[in-house]
Motif scaffolding. Structure first.
Motif, short mmCIF file in Angstrom:
data_model
loop_
_atom_site.label_atom_id
_atom_site.label_comp_id
_atom_site.label_asym_id
_atom_site.label_seq_id
_atom_site.Cartn_x
_atom_site.Cartn_y
_atom_site.Cartn_z
N ASN A 191 12.38 -0.27 -7.12
CA ASN A 191 11.52 0.17 -8.22
C ASN A 191 10.27 -0.71 -8.21
OD1 ASN A 191 10.34 1.07 -10.53
ND2 ASN A 191 12.01 0.52 -11.90
N PHE A 192 9.23 -0.21 -7.53
CA PHE A 192 8.02 -0.98 -7.30
C PHE A 192 6.99 -0.66 -8.37
CE2 PHE A 192 4.99 -3.46 -5.33
CZ PHE A 192 3.93 -2.77 -4.74
N GLN A 193 6.64 -1.65 -9.18
CA GLN A 193 5.62 -1.49 -10.20
C GLN A 193 4.52 -2.50 -9.92
OE1 GLN A 193 6.97 -0.79 -14.28
NE2 GLN A 193 9.08 -0.66 -13.53
N TYR A 209 0.80 -1.22 0.00
CA TYR A 209 0.00 0.00 0.00
C TYR A 209 0.84 1.27 0.00
CZ TYR A 209 -3.89 -3.11 1.10
OH TYR A 209 -4.82 -4.11 1.06
N ASP A 210 2.15 1.10 0.01
CA ASP A 210 3.03 2.28 0.02
C ASP A 210 2.92 3.00 -1.32
OD1 ASP A 210 5.74 0.69 1.91
OD2 ASP A 210 3.83 1.59 2.53
N GLN A 211 2.76 4.31 -1.24
CA GLN A 211 2.57 5.10 -2.46
C GLN A 211 3.89 5.41 -3.15
OE1 GLN A 211 -0.48 5.97 -3.79
NE2 GLN A 211 -1.22 4.57 -2.21
#
Lengths: 113, 118
Positions: free
Chosen positions: B67-69, B54-56
């Motif tokens: 690098n969260f996609q 849930y981290d924006q």
């Protein structure tokens, strides 16, 4: 703050024997998890303890057991050792909040001959 | 199906260069966490960085960034300005909360061995 400690660091046992490994979590951490690491299977989850209760268990035979004490220290026991139990056994502790990271100890390297 | 996939068994990078280690994951749990750990030859697993589902914003910790996609289900680790001491195995891991929301375990990928060269 002291990190996660595991004893012993190295262990050599013979097939059929049993072994007990110990883990002391970071002070204040209430969750302790155990993992087995082997070259063939990689890192596999064994079980997790929280407040002296086993909350989760991986797909390992009943020869693998554990417990947690009131001070959050945990022990893992393997009975009737097999050659395939040779591995690095890692213990991890966490606060158990939603974002809690798991901090690992140095591991116990078990060799079964 | 593998829950965590690391497709790069080994990577080489020159000192002071940046490197990206790939990680894709598979889960139907809406609440999960992604971790990266470093394991030197000594065996100890060293926590590097964490990203919650849930981290924006993408997580950063010093020279490490994630690098969260989410739509692509990827969580690649970027190491900037590589150092010789970065040579190690790197593991991507996922924690799922499950239905009860109380149980937690880490599922690890197979790891990527990073070698930093002069």
């Amino acid at each position: 703050k002291a990190g996660v400690t595991q004893t012993p660091r190295y262990l050599i046992k013979t097939r059929g024997q049993q072994v007990t490994l110990s883990c002391s979590p970071i002070s204040g951490h209430r969750s302790v998890s155990w993992y087995q690491q082997t070259p063939g299977q990689g890192l596999q989850f064994l079980f997790e303890y929280f407040s002296e209760t086993q909350r989760n268990k991986g797909n390992f035979p009943g020869r693998f057991s554990g417990r947690q004490f009131s001070n959050s220290r945990s022990e893992m026991n393997v009975s009737t050792l097999e050659l395939g139990d040779s591995a690095l056994y890692l213990c991890a502790s966490s606060l158990d909040s939603r974002r809690s990271e798991q901090y690992f100890g140095p591991g116990t390297r078990l060799t079964v001959t | 199906a593998q829950k965590i996939t690391q497709t790069q068994p080994g990577m080489f990078v020159q000192e002071k260069e940046a490197v990206t280690l790939d990680c894709t994951y598979d889960t139907s749990d809406p609440s999960y966490g992604l971790f990266w750990y470093k394991q030197p030859s000594s065996g100890e697993m060293i926590f590097l960085i964490y990203q919650g589902s849930y981290d924006q914003q993408n997580a950063t910790e010093g020279r490490y960034s994630l690098n969260f996609q989410k739509a692509r289900k990827s969580a690649n680790l970027v190491i900037s300005a590589s150092q010789l001491g970065d040579s190690a195995m790197y593991f991507c891991a996922m924690r799922e909360r499950g239905v009860t929301g109380t149980a937690s375990k880490l599922t690890f990928g197979t790891g990527t061995r990073l070698q930093v060269t002069l």
